[in-house]
Design an enzyme around this catalytic site. Structure first.
Site, mmCIF file in Angstrom:
data_model
loop_
_atom_site.group_PDB
_atom_site.id
_atom_site.type_symbol
_atom_site.label_atom_id
_atom_site.label_comp_id
_atom_site.label_asym_id
_atom_site.label_seq_id
_atom_site.Cartn_x
_atom_site.Cartn_y
_atom_site.Cartn_z
ATOM 1 N N HIS A 137 0.621 -1.219 0.026
ATOM 2 C CA HIS A 137 0.009 -0.085 -0.040
ATOM 3 C C HIS A 137 0.734 1.413 -0.219
ATOM 4 O O HIS A 137 0.329 2.366 -0.153
ATOM 5 C CB HIS A 137 -0.851 0.041 1.182
ATOM 6 C CG HIS A 137 -1.977 -0.937 1.314
ATOM 7 N ND1 HIS A 137 -2.966 -1.060 0.083
ATOM 8 C CD2 HIS A 137 -2.387 -1.999 2.141
ATOM 9 C CE1 HIS A 137 -3.654 -2.295 0.405
ATOM 10 N NE2 HIS A 137 -3.483 -2.699 1.703
ATOM 11 N N ASP A 173 -3.839 -10.647 -1.785
ATOM 12 C CA ASP A 173 -4.369 -10.022 -0.419
ATOM 13 C C ASP A 173 -5.749 -9.594 -0.512
ATOM 14 O O ASP A 173 -6.243 -9.139 -1.704
ATOM 15 C CB ASP A 173 -3.192 -8.865 -0.202
ATOM 16 C CG ASP A 173 -3.431 -8.245 1.500
ATOM 17 O OD1 ASP A 173 -4.394 -7.757 1.633
ATOM 18 O OD2 ASP A 173 -2.526 -8.739 2.144
ATOM 19 N N HIS A 175 -6.962 -6.992 0.376
ATOM 20 C CA HIS A 175 -7.219 -5.627 0.260
ATOM 21 C C HIS A 175 -6.169 -5.286 -1.244
ATOM 22 O O HIS A 175 -5.190 -5.705 -1.456
ATOM 23 C CB HIS A 175 -6.230 -4.892 1.171
ATOM 24 C CG HIS A 175 -6.796 -4.955 2.637
ATOM 25 N ND1 HIS A 175 -6.495 -6.069 3.409
ATOM 26 C CD2 HIS A 175 -8.023 -4.206 3.361
ATOM 27 C CE1 HIS A 175 -7.274 -6.014 4.513
ATOM 28 N NE2 HIS A 175 -8.117 -4.898 4.399
ATOM 29 N N ASP A 262 -5.542 -12.625 4.227
ATOM 30 C CA ASP A 262 -6.858 -12.217 5.053
ATOM 31 C C ASP A 262 -8.113 -12.242 4.313
ATOM 32 O O ASP A 262 -9.023 -11.564 4.747
ATOM 33 C CB ASP A 262 -6.381 -10.474 5.268
ATOM 34 C CG ASP A 262 -5.651 -10.059 4.161
ATOM 35 O OD1 ASP A 262 -5.671 -10.596 2.888
ATOM 36 O OD2 ASP A 262 -5.115 -8.666 4.363
#
Length: 392
Positions: A137, A173, A175, A262
């Protein structure tokens, strides 16, 4: 699929730690490595220590003023002049607050992913895993989402500059892998792929279907934003069809994959309903694609995963078992109810209030089904069809 594998690790990475209550906690690495050592899957000849990324390497991705901010906010005490500007650089919020030694720890992590890429592209190893990496990120001039320096983007830049390699980046992931995507959004030689929970409901709020790259890089970017409460079968249907199609179209020299775990139903920071099954199957597919298109060249990094007692050690261990070709991988094929080592469970159980799992894979017979399963699956198939329309 033959091939050697190296495990990149340095003790300095454990100093990448915001505070004791922060969800991005380095104990995830300790739990995973201890589990792998307990089953005899991680031995001294697998290990490779890295060097920190150089400032030149960090500046391939990050703005000079941002690197200066990180360095000055890492001091004890931090430079007051930079503290007043910390918010500007994303280093003053609850997700990614600055901490002492931040620059050194984050540079070490970036160096680890660079070392993994160097090991594979130099021919020293066919595969390399750096679980401490995966800070996807971090943006050019701003920290975000627990990430200070974007190690994956730095390492991909290394692969491009030093070896001229075409790189397929695969982000699993939950995200969206925004920082890596934006770093190469105009580059036709780096193809970025991310499968994740839709940004309508989850940080960072990006990764939608129209994000396909720009200028010469248009088409070298694919996003699969899936619906909340997606389960194993729908996740894997979308992942397998899309990543196989994209790899065949792009034909990379190197695959770099990010393995946040996740999307599991137990993870506290997402809304998905997947099990350990996807973390067993996705590495198998990537392994096959690496040998099909890249002569086996495959670098993997960690990423998110915030149930670090029950989920992360198992998921990341399954990744290493696949990369290293450990016999336990085949045992799990014959015995899907195979037990985790009792010694590992006993060693860690006293440190958590969670009941640690006793098996490698989840027993789904006790899981409640999602009432909207058919609707969620249909919506995900619509998303898949749109994502693939340029790759028919």
């Amino acid at each position: 699929m033959p091939g050697s594998a190296l495990f990149i690790h340095h003790e300095q990475e454990r100093k990448y730690r915001f505070h004791d209550r922060h969800p991005f906690h380095p104990i995830r690495l300790e739990l995973t490595m201890d589990l792998l050592k307990e089953v005899g899957a991680l031995k001294p000849d697998h290990l490779l220590r890295q060097r920190p990324a150089t400032e030149e390497e960090l500046l391939w991705v990050h703005q000079p003023a941002y690197v200066e901010a990180v360095k000055n906010l890492s001091l004890t005490p931090p430079d007051p002049a930079w503290v007043s500007r910390a918010e500007q650089y994303g280093l003053l919020d609850e997700d990614t607050p600055y901490f002492a030694g931040m620059h050194e720890a984050a540079a070490c992590i970036s160096g680890g992913t660079v070392a993994a890429v160097e090991a594979v592209l130099s021919g020293a190893s066919t595969h390399a895993l750096h679980l401490g990496g995966g800070l996807h990120h971090a943006l050019s001039a701003k920290a975000a989402g627990f990430c200070v320096y974007n190690d994956a983007a730095v390492a991909i830049s290394y692969a491009r500059r030093r070896y001229g390699a075409r790189v397929l980046y695969v982000d699993t992931d939950v995200h969206h892998g925004d920082g890596v995507q934006w770093s190469f959004y105009s580059d036709p030689e780096v193809c970025t792929y991310s499968i994740h929970e839709t940004g309508k409901y989850l940080f960072p709020g990006t990764g939608f279907l129209p994000e396909r790259g720009e200028h010469q890089g248009y088409g070298a970017c694919m996003n699969l934003p899936l619906q909340p409460y997606t389960e194993d079968d729908s996740w894997m249907e979308c992942f397998e069809q899309s990543v196989r199609r994209l790899a065949g179209h792009f034909r990379p020299d190197l695959i770099v994959s990010l393995h946040g775990c996740d999307a599991h139903a137990l993870d506290p920071l997402s809304h998905m309903h997947c099990s350990m099954a996807i973390y067993r199957r996705m590495p198998e597919i990537l392994h096959e694609l690496a040998h099909t298109y890249c002569e086996g060249r495959w670098v993997a990094v960690g990423g998110g995963g915030y149930d670090f007692w029950r989920v992360v050690p198992r998921a990341w261990s399954l990744l290493w078992l696949e990369m290293s070709g450990h016999p336990l991988k085949e045992t799990l094929t014959r015995q899907p109810d195979a037990r985790l080592p009792e010694a590992w469970t006993k060693r860690w159980q006293s440190q958590t209030s969670f009941s640690l799992p006793d098996a490698w894979l989840d027993d789904l017979s006790h899981w409640n089904g999602i009432p909207r399963r058919a609707e969620i699956t249909a919506k995900n198939r619509e998303t898949l069809a749109v994502a693939l329309q340029d790759y028919l």
